[in-house]
Structure formats: structure tokens, C-alpha cells
Design a protein around this motif. Sequence first.
Motif, short mmCIF file in Angstrom:
data_model
loop_
_atom_site.label_atom_id
_atom_site.label_comp_id
_atom_site.label_asym_id
_atom_site.label_seq_id
_atom_site.Cartn_x
_atom_site.Cartn_y
_atom_site.Cartn_z
N MET A 84 7.06 4.17 11.34
CA MET A 84 5.90 3.27 11.18
C MET A 84 6.13 1.89 11.79
O MET A 84 5.20 1.25 12.27
N ILE A 85 7.38 1.42 11.78
CA ILE A 85 7.74 0.20 12.52
C ILE A 85 9.04 0.51 13.26
O ILE A 85 9.77 1.44 12.87
N PRO A 86 9.36 -0.24 14.31
CA PRO A 86 10.63 0.02 14.99
C PRO A 86 11.82 -0.29 14.07
O PRO A 86 11.76 -1.25 13.30
N MET A 87 12.86 0.52 14.19
CA MET A 87 14.06 0.30 13.40
C MET A 87 14.61 -1.11 13.67
O MET A 87 15.14 -1.78 12.78
N ASP A 88 14.44 -1.58 14.92
CA ASP A 88 14.96 -2.91 15.28
C ASP A 88 14.31 -4.03 14.46
O ASP A 88 14.93 -5.05 14.18
N ALA A 89 13.03 -3.83 14.11
CA ALA A 89 12.33 -4.87 13.33
C ALA A 89 12.98 -4.99 11.95
O ALA A 89 13.26 -6.08 11.46
N LEU A 90 13.25 -3.84 11.34
CA LEU A 90 13.87 -3.85 10.01
C LEU A 90 15.29 -4.40 10.12
O LEU A 90 15.73 -5.23 9.30
N HIS A 91 15.99 -3.97 11.15
CA HIS A 91 17.38 -4.37 11.27
C HIS A 91 17.51 -5.86 11.56
O HIS A 91 18.40 -6.53 11.03
N LYS A 92 16.59 -6.39 12.34
CA LYS A 92 16.63 -7.83 12.64
C LYS A 92 16.44 -8.63 11.34
O LYS A 92 17.13 -9.62 11.09
N GLN A 93 15.52 -8.14 10.52
CA GLN A 93 15.26 -8.81 9.24
C GLN A 93 16.50 -8.72 8.34
O GLN A 93 16.88 -9.68 7.67
N PHE A 94 17.12 -7.55 8.36
CA PHE A 94 18.33 -7.36 7.55
C PHE A 94 19.44 -8.31 8.01
O PHE A 94 20.08 -8.99 7.19
N LEU A 95 19.65 -8.38 9.32
CA LEU A 95 20.74 -9.22 9.83
C LEU A 95 20.54 -10.70 9.49
O LEU A 95 21.49 -11.45 9.37
N ALA A 96 19.27 -11.09 9.33
CA ALA A 96 18.99 -12.49 8.98
C ALA A 96 19.10 -12.74 7.48
O ALA A 96 18.93 -13.86 7.02
N SER A 97 19.37 -11.68 6.71
CA SER A 97 19.36 -11.84 5.25
C SER A 97 20.77 -11.99 4.68
O SER A 97 21.76 -11.71 5.36
N HIS A 98 20.82 -12.40 3.40
CA HIS A 98 22.13 -12.56 2.75
C HIS A 98 22.83 -11.21 2.60
O HIS A 98 24.06 -11.15 2.48
N LEU A 136 12.74 -7.75 1.97
CA LEU A 136 13.22 -7.67 3.35
C LEU A 136 12.36 -6.69 4.17
O LEU A 136 11.94 -6.97 5.30
N PHE A 137 12.02 -5.59 3.54
CA PHE A 137 11.24 -4.55 4.23
C PHE A 137 9.83 -5.04 4.57
O PHE A 137 9.34 -4.86 5.69
N VAL A 138 9.16 -5.69 3.61
CA VAL A 138 7.79 -6.15 3.91
C VAL A 138 7.80 -7.28 4.95
O VAL A 138 6.89 -7.37 5.78
N ARG A 139 8.85 -8.08 4.94
CA ARG A 139 8.95 -9.11 5.98
C ARG A 139 9.11 -8.46 7.36
O ARG A 139 8.57 -8.95 8.35
N ALA A 140 9.86 -7.36 7.38
CA ALA A 140 9.98 -6.63 8.66
C ALA A 140 8.60 -6.14 9.09
O ALA A 140 8.26 -6.17 10.28
N GLY A 141 7.80 -5.71 8.12
CA GLY A 141 6.43 -5.30 8.43
C GLY A 141 5.63 -6.46 9.02
O GLY A 141 4.87 -6.29 9.98
N MET A 142 5.84 -7.65 8.48
CA MET A 142 5.13 -8.83 9.01
C MET A 142 5.56 -9.12 10.44
O MET A 142 4.76 -9.57 11.27
N ARG A 143 6.83 -8.87 10.74
CA ARG A 143 7.30 -9.06 12.12
C ARG A 143 6.57 -8.14 13.09
O ARG A 143 6.62 -8.32 14.30
N CYS A 144 5.95 -7.09 12.54
CA CYS A 144 5.21 -6.14 13.38
C CYS A 144 3.71 -6.38 13.28
O CYS A 144 2.90 -5.52 13.64
N GLY A 145 3.31 -7.49 12.69
CA GLY A 145 1.90 -7.86 12.63
C GLY A 145 1.14 -7.19 11.50
O GLY A 145 -0.09 -7.21 11.49
N LEU A 146 1.86 -6.61 10.54
CA LEU A 146 1.16 -5.94 9.43
C LEU A 146 0.83 -6.93 8.31
O LEU A 146 1.54 -7.93 8.11
#
Length: 428
Positions: A395-409, A279-289
Motif C-alpha cells: 500500500m505504500i513503498p517499504m522505503d517510506a516506512l523505513h525512512k520514518q523508522f530510521l528517523a525515529s528513536h 511511526l506507521f501513520v507518519r509513513a502514510g503521511m509521507r505518501c500523501g495519505l
Amino acid sequence: METKFINTNTLPFCRGCTHTTISQNTEKALQKLGKSLLDVILVTDIGCLGIIDKAFDTHTVHGLHGRSVALASGVSAGINNPDKKVIVFIGDGGATIGMQHLIDAAHNGYNMTVVVHNNMLYGMTGGQPSEFTPEGFRTPTLPDGAQHPGYDICSLVTAAGASYVSRITGIGDISDQLTEAFSRDGFSLVEVMEICTSYGVKSNPGMKLKALIEEAGIEIKTYVDKKPEVYKTNEKEHTPSLFDPKLEIEKEFEHKLDNAVRIFLSGTAGEGVQSGASLFVRAGMRCGLEVTKKGSYPVTVGVGFSAANLILSPENILYTGAPEPDVIIITSQDGLNFAKKFIDNASEDTLLIIDSTLEMPETKAKTVVHHFREHFGGRNASLTALYEYVRQSGMIPMDALHKQFLASHMAKSEKLVKLIEEEFLGSE
Ligand SMILES: Cc1ncc(C[n+]2csc(CCOP(=O)(O)OP(=O)(O)O)c2C)c(N)n1
Ligand code: SF4
């Protein structure tokens, strides 16, 4: 000018060894067929016969003992070109060890000719019996002779679906028989009955190959000669490469990384370490990493540690190892035990994020302690420790991680969503 496939007059085998006959007649057969050097891919493996590669000026591939047919299957499927001739040289030892590959290749109709060099023993290692050693045949390690007949590879591959199969005696000019086999499409096999002059003759004095074959009831004949069946395994137009990108995640946020960050997350199996890490690395991808994730856990995946090496980088990641992580995150005792060497080697520049239930290890790392297990439960400790890392580093916005979390199981639990939002979202 006639193409020369063999680049030397001195082949590497003992005097009188039938391996020499096969190599020289392979050259003749290829000449008869008008092949050029680059039309031929010779695949060999371990054993005396396998040392022939350097004498052939064709393409050559050399593999582990018994695996030449498996390699050749890959080559054949990969090039999928009827104008190219894939030839396998394998010993009776190699064919014993890799029998399943022969059966599979015949069954799937891979386009190749296998030449089994059956000298009825393991030559290179001093003459041990193989599963092809005929009843009564003696070898240095079997002085009383084999007590049962060897495998009949010709019958086996015929039954598996080979299109051309023959057994021949490796005496005199065998180039016509090899030409027959090389000219067939699909899977063909020629078993050449041979003598190992060093070990076979020594253990069976006075032996004559033809008489031995006759006495052992080994038939010299063509087993099958038919049109090849459809090349079953290569019907697909395109098999996607494992390197083709699979996960498309649109960039929506900006990151603040100038350089790659290497994170070692270490916890307990079954406590969501791998899910949190993904989930965390996908959030990184949402930030272009660019990101990589590598999981480590015991083979018994349900107990003990579970760890993940994560790399997030603004540049391409060329090496996925991280022997000295920048960040170590520990969420359980199993994780602490497993991460010990990283903690011991950590420097003042390392950030250690660790659960409050654990005994604090001695370390030079800058340490942050948090009640992950107590506040969020063991199953959510790794995920929330990664939230903590985002809070610490930005290093990435908290919203990026949280958005990924909310989309997860993991966000199915309303209680967890509430706890996380109270702890990490309000304070941004
Ligand atoms: C998997 C594996 N098992 C055993 C060996 C040891 N080994 C090396 S050569 C050889 C004998 C080869 O016999 P064969 O394939 O019949 O070829 P020959 O030497 O008779 O030409 C063996 C057993 C090995 N290299 N790899
Ligand atoms: S040991 Fe036997 S199989 Fe090996 S090269 Fe000599 S004669 Fe041939």
C-alpha cells in the motif's frame, strides 16, 4: 419601542417564588441599560431557575448542574467583547456544586454577572439543604434545621478578586441593584436572598425573609466595587485551535490505495504498540495519505493490552471509528484477548497478521503467521508486524516506512536496523 427580553406573561415558577422577581427585574435592568436582545447571553443550569431559558429571547445556554459559570467563562473568553453582556443564573444548589467555577471565574476576572438565586435549598428536587442553608433554617429533609451557617459566597468571590459583589433581598423592585451589577466590567456577582414558597415556607411556617436574614446574621450590603483587574486569561493574542494542523510532513512517496484501509493493531502495553503505530501513520503521511490514530489501553497504562486503531485514506477521514477493521494485527496474548471480538467477526476479506507464538484463533480471515516476537523481540513485534503488512499489501513503498523508522528513536538499536533491513528491505 422598548425591547422585550421576556416573551411571555406566564413565568414557569410557583406562585410567590422569588425566581419570578429576579427574571422580571433582569428584564427591567437590561432595558435601563439599553441592551438589545443579541447583546445578552444568558447562561443557566439545572434547578427551577434554569427553566427560565425559553422565556428569554436573548441568546441562552443551558448546562449541567453547577456548571453555568464554567460555560459562561468559556463564552466570555471566546467572544471577548465588552459590549456583550454575559449573565449567569445559578441556584444556591448549583453554586454549591460548582463552587470552584465561581472562585476561578472571579479570580480570573471573566467578564460576566452571576446572579445567585439563593432560596437556601434545592427547590427542584423537593427542598434538600444546600451549603447555603443558614443555621436553623428547616427544609423538608432537615426538619430540625441546619446546624451550621451556610457559605458566604459574597466573601469568597470578593477574596478571589471579583470587581463588584453585593447581596440583596429579593423583595420588590430590585432592578436598580441588578443594573449596577450588569453595568460593571469584569466579574460581578449579586446574591439574591429568596424564598421558595413551596418548600421553604412549608418547613418554616410564618417565616419572614427579612427577619430570617437578620437572625441568621446574613449581611445585606455591597462587598466590593472596584475597577476590574486585567483580564488575565485572555491576554494571549491567539490561542491555537486543537484543530489547527500541527504535524507537517512533506509528501515524498506515492501510495497505492484506492480506498481507506482500517487497521487494528493489538499487543501488550510497554511493547512499542503506540510508537510503532505512530511511526506507521507518519509513513502514510509521507505518501500523501490522510491518517488517524486512536490508542486504547487500560487506565493503568503499564500493564495489559495496548491497541491502536489506524485509518489511512486517500480521501478526508470524516469518522475515526473502525468497528470492522480490514486488517487485524496481533503481536501478543494480551493483544489477542483484546482483539477477540474483531477476530470473531472477521470476514474472508479481512487480513489477520498474527505472531507465531500465539494459538491460532478460529476465524474466517485470511491469515499470515510470522515470527515477530522470536526474530525481533516483543518490543519490536508491533513495528515489524506493520513492516510485514506493507510487504503483504504494497500500500505504500517499504522505503517510506523505513525512512520514518530510521528517523525515529526505535532505530537507535543497530541490531534492530540490521534485522529489519535483512528481513524486509532485501526482499522488496
Ligand atoms: C450534578 C447534579 N447533582 C444533582 C442533580 C439533581 N438536581 C436536579 S435539580 C436539583 C436542585 C436544584 O437546586 P438549586 O440549584 O438551588 O435551584 P432551585 O431548584 O432551588 O431553583 C438537584 C440537586 C443534578 N441534576 N446534577
Ligand atoms: S419549587 Fe420553590 S424554587 Fe421551585 S419554582 Fe417552586 S417556589 Fe420556586
